[in-house]
Design an enzyme around this catalytic site. Structure first.
Site, PDB file in Angstrom:
ATOM      1  N   CYS A 386       0.838  -1.203   0.000  1.00  0.00           N
ATOM      2  CA  CYS A 386       0.000   0.000   0.000  1.00  0.00           C
ATOM      3  C   CYS A 386       0.874   1.256   0.000  1.00  0.00           C
ATOM      4  O   CYS A 386       1.415   1.608  -1.031  1.00  0.00           O
ATOM      5  CB  CYS A 386      -0.989  -0.041   1.152  1.00  0.00           C
ATOM      6  SG  CYS A 386      -2.427   0.986   0.827  1.00  0.00           S
ATOM      7  N   HIS A 511      -3.568  -4.876   0.671  1.00  0.00           N
ATOM      8  CA  HIS A 511      -2.971  -5.388   1.917  1.00  0.00           C
ATOM      9  C   HIS A 511      -3.031  -6.921   1.942  1.00  0.00           C
ATOM     10  O   HIS A 511      -3.948  -7.499   2.541  1.00  0.00           O
ATOM     11  CB  HIS A 511      -3.728  -4.845   3.130  1.00  0.00           C
ATOM     12  CG  HIS A 511      -3.503  -3.390   3.345  1.00  0.00           C
ATOM     13  ND1 HIS A 511      -2.476  -2.902   4.128  1.00  0.00           N
ATOM     14  CD2 HIS A 511      -4.151  -2.312   2.863  1.00  0.00           C
ATOM     15  CE1 HIS A 511      -2.506  -1.585   4.123  1.00  0.00           C
ATOM     16  NE2 HIS A 511      -3.517  -1.203   3.370  1.00  0.00           N
ATOM     17  N   GLU A 513      -1.458  -8.899   3.667  1.00  0.00           N
ATOM     18  CA  GLU A 513      -1.293  -9.440   5.033  1.00  0.00           C
ATOM     19  C   GLU A 513      -2.627  -9.834   5.658  1.00  0.00           C
ATOM     20  O   GLU A 513      -2.673 -10.696   6.527  1.00  0.00           O
ATOM     21  CB  GLU A 513      -0.552  -8.433   5.925  1.00  0.00           C
ATOM     22  CG  GLU A 513      -1.315  -7.173   6.320  1.00  0.00           C
ATOM     23  CD  GLU A 513      -1.170  -6.022   5.328  1.00  0.00           C
ATOM     24  OE1 GLU A 513      -0.896  -6.302   4.142  1.00  0.00           O
ATOM     25  OE2 GLU A 513      -1.353  -4.858   5.723  1.00  0.00           O
TER      26      GLU A 513
HETATM   27  N1  GLN Z   1      -1.899   6.874   2.785  1.00  0.00           N
HETATM   28  C1  GLN Z   1      -1.991   6.105   1.600  1.00  0.00           C
HETATM   29  C2  GLN Z   1      -3.346   6.257   0.936  1.00  0.00           C
HETATM   30  O1  GLN Z   1      -4.296   6.639   1.571  1.00  0.00           O
HETATM   31  C3  GLN Z   1      -1.682   4.651   1.868  1.00  0.00           C
HETATM   32  C4  GLN Z   1      -2.653   3.984   2.774  1.00  0.00           C
HETATM   33  C5  GLN Z   1      -2.180   2.667   3.302  1.00  0.00           C
HETATM   34  O2  GLN Z   1      -0.994   2.367   3.266  1.00  0.00           O
HETATM   35  N2  GLN Z   1      -3.073   1.881   3.861  1.00  0.00           N
HETATM   36  O3  GLN Z   1      -3.498   5.994  -0.226  1.00  0.00           O
END
Ligand code: GLN
Length: 537
Positions: A386, A511, A513
C-alpha cells in the site's frame, strides 16, 4: 457433521487485567471446534463509543483490520481469521458506538412510539439481536466481550449476554472467563484471590463462569492446591479450570488448550458430542515453526514501530511464511523517521529483505524513500504494501525517471509530478475523497513474478487507501523498466508494480497481510521470504 438443530453460543470474558489474550483464546477455541467438524462463527464486541476503530490512532488501538466487505475492525478479527481460516464480515465486529448510534437514530425516527428508551431493555435487546445476526450459519458462535468485567463500559454487554443465556435455555450457552493467576515471588506461591474476585464480579452481574482459563507466566504450571482452591471458591469443576501459560508463539495456544480439554469442556456444557479433532496440518506448521533450518532477517520500515501492534497482520503474515519455509523470523523494526540518504545502508545492514507496510500522513515519508533507494540500488529483496508501493514509485520517479520532486498529493499537494493522486472518475463518484475499502479484483500481468506466485491470473485482495497511481505516468514507468504487474480488471487502476531487473521487488496497492492464515500462508509473503532466505522467490 450434521447440521445442528439449535445454535449454541460461547461467550469469552476477561477479568482483572486487559491484554490477557482473550482474542487468541477465542480464536484457538474456534480452531479446536472447527477441527471437530463444527461450523463456527466469531464475533468481537468492543465497549468503546467509536463506531469502528477506523478513526482511531494506531497508538490507541493498534492495527485496523479490514474484512472482505470493507469493514474497518478490531485487530482481534485478524487473529480469528488467521487461526480459523474463515473470512469474516463487518457483522463480526460490534462496538458500543454502533449499538448506541442505531438506537439514537431509531429514537429520532420515532420508532419507539413514545417509550422511554433505556439501556435495559432497548440497548441489551439490540445487542442480543446483533449477536444472533453474526451467528447465522454456524453451529457454535464464539463471542468475545472486549474490556474487563466490572468496567462501566462493559455492563450493557454483560447484561445482554446474561439475558441471552436465559432466553436460550439449558445447554444453549457457555461462559468462559479469562483471568491472570499471579505468582508472588516473596510468598513463593500463586495467588488465587484476584481470580476469585473476578469470578464474583461476573457473578454479581448474574453470570456464573462455566470454564476458567487461568493465564500464567511462561513455563508455569498451576499447582494442584491452587487449582483445587480456585475450583472450590469459584464453583467451577476442576477439569474446567484450564491453565494457559505464555507460549513461545501464539500458534501453540490451540494445542496447549486442546491438551487440557478446553473444547471437550465446552462441548459437554453445550450438550454436544465430543469428536476427534483433525489438527494434523496445524501441528505440522507448529513443528516447522519450532524447528527452523536457519534465520531470515526482515527489516520493517515504518513510523509506528514502537507499537508493534500497529503492524500486527504484517508481522504475522511474515511469521506464517517463515514457518512454511522453515525459517526463524527475526524482524528488525526500523523507524523511518531515523533514516536518511547517508545512514540508510547502516540502518538496514544485515537485513535479508525489507518490507515497507501501509501508513497515512507525511511523518517519516522521506526516510522510507531513502530506504527504498538503498534497497533498489543494492538489490535487497523488497516488498511494498500500500503506502510501500506508493513510496517505491515515488522513489523510482525521482531517482530513475528524473522527475524531481515527484510525490503523492497526500504529502505534497503542489508536487510537479503527482505520481499518486485521488482518482476522480465515474466509477469513483461515490467514493469521492474517502477510503477504498475491502476486497477488489486485480488482473495480473502473465509474465509477472506475482502471477507465478499466486498461480493464477486474477486475484482478489483487500484495500484501505485513498490515493492511486496516476495513470498518466504508466508509459514513463514502463519505459524506465518498471512492470505494471497488476491492474483492476477494467484496466483503470494500477494495483501492482514489479521491477524485473531487481532480485525481488514486488509492491501492491492492497494489503495481502489480511489474507494470510497460519495454515495457508500468503503466496506473496512466501515468495518474499524465499527470496530473502537466498532462494528463488
Ligand atoms: N496513505 C496512503 C493512501 O491513503 C496509503 C494507505 C495505506 O498504506 N493503507 O493511499
Amino acid at each position: 457433521m450434521k447440521k445442528k438443530s439449535k445454535r449454541k453460543y460461547v461467550f469469552v470474558t476477561g477479568g482483572v487485567l486487559s491484554g490477557l489474550g482473550k482474542g487468541v483464546t477465542a480464536a484457538s477455541l474456534g480452531v479446536l471446534l472447527k477441527a471437530r467438524g463444527y461450523r463456527i462463527s466469531m464475533q468481537k464486541i468492543d465497549p468503546y463509543l467509536n463506531i469502528d476503530p477506523g478513526t482511531m490512532n494506531p497508538y490507541q488501538h493498534g492495527e485496523v483490520f479490514v474484512t472482505d466487505d470493507g469493514a474497518e475492525t478490531d485487530l482481534d478479527l485478524g487473529h480469528y481469521e488467521r487461526f480459523t481460516g474463515e473470512s469474516l464480515t463487518g457483522s463480526s465486529s460490534l462496538s458500543a458506538g454502533q449499538i448506541f448510534w442505531d438506537i439514537i437514530k431509531k429514537e429520532r425516527e420515532g420508532d419507539y412510539k413514545g417509550e422511554c428508551v433505556s439501556i435495559v431493555p432497548h440497548v441489551t435487546k439490540n445487542i442480543r439481536k446483533q449477536i444472533k445476526e453474526a451467528a447465522k450459519g454456524s453451529d457454535i458462535a464464539i463471542v468475545e466481550i472486549g474490556g474487563t468485567v466490572g468496567d462501566i463500559e462493559s455492563m450493557p454487554f454483560i447484561e445482554a449476554i446474561r439475558e441471552h443465556a436465559l432466553l436460550e435455555g439449558p445447554y444453549g450457552t457457555v461462559f468462559i472467563h479469562l483471568v491472570p493467576v499471579p505468582y508472588l515471588a516473596a510468598a513463593g506461591e500463586y495467588k488465587t484471590k484476584p481470580t476469585q474476585h473476578s469470578v464474583k464480579t461476573l457473578l454479581s452481574s448474574g453470570i456464573q463462569a462455566d470454564i476458567l482459563v487461568c493465564r500464567l507466566d511462561a513455563g508455569s504450571i498451576l499447582p494442584k492446591t491452587a487449582k483445587k482452591k480456585i475450583s472450590m471458591m469459584c464453583s467451577i469443576p476442576k477439569k474446567a479450570v484450564i491453565t494457559n501459560p505464555d507460549a513461545n508463539t501464539i500458534y501453540e495456544v490451540p494445542l496447549i488448550l486442546e491438551k487440557q480439554g478446553l473444547a471437550g469442556a465446552v462441548l459437554q456444557k453445550l450438550g454436544l458430542k465430543e469428536a476427534k479433532p483433525d489438527l494434523s496440518l496445524w501441528k505440522e506448521h507448529v513443528r516447522r515453526m519450532r524447528n527452523p533450518g536457519g534465520t531470515v532477517k526482515i527489516a520493517l520500515v515504518g513510523k509506528y514501530v514502537e507499537l508493534k501492534d500497529a503492524y500486527l497482520s504484517v508481522a504475522e503474515a511474515l511469521r506464517h511464511a517463515a514457518a512454511k519455509e522453515s525459517r526463524e523470523l527475526d524482524i528488525m523494526w526500523v523507524n523511518s523517521e531515523d533514516i536518511d540518504a547517508e545512514n540508510a545502508g547502516a540502518l538496514l545492514k544485515g537485513a535479508d529483505g525489507v518490507i515497507i507496510p501501509g501508513g497515512f500522513g507525511s511523518r517519516g515519508i522521506e526516510g522510507m524513500i531513502a530506504a527504498c533507494k538503498y534497497i533498489r540500488e543494492n538489490n535487497v529483496p523488497f516488498f511494498g504494501i500500500c503506502l510501500g508501493m506508493q513510496i517505491a514509485c515515488i522513489e523510482f520517479a525521482r531517482n530513475v525517471l528524473g522527475m524531481d520532486g515527484a510525490h503523492s498529493t497526500e504529502f505534497a499537494p503542489d508536487t510537479p509530478y503527482p505520481v499518486f493522486d485521488i482518482l476522480e472518475g465515474k466509477d469513483r463518484v461515490n467514493i469521492g475523497g474517502t477510503l477504498r475499502l475491502g476486497a477488489y479484483p486485480c488482473a495480473l500481468c502473465p509474465s509477472s513474478k506475482s502471477a507465478g506466485l499466486y498461480g493464477r491470473g486474477e486475484i482478489e485482495e483487500r484495500h484501505r487507501h485513498r490515493y492511486e497511481f496516476n495513470n498518466k505516468y504508466i508509459g514513463l514507468f514502463e519505459e524506465g523498466g518498471m512492470l505494471i504487474a497488476g491492474k483492476s480488471p477494467d484496466g483503470s487502476i494500477v494495483e501492482m508494480v514489479e521491477y524485473p531487473e531487481h532480485r525481488w521487488y514486488v509492491a501492491g496497492q492492497f494489503h495481502p497481510e489480511f489474507m494470510s492464515r497460519f495454515s495457508r500462508p500468503h503466496p506473496l509473503f512466501v515468495g518474499f521470504i524465499k527470496a530473502a532466505s537466498g532462494g528463488k522467490g
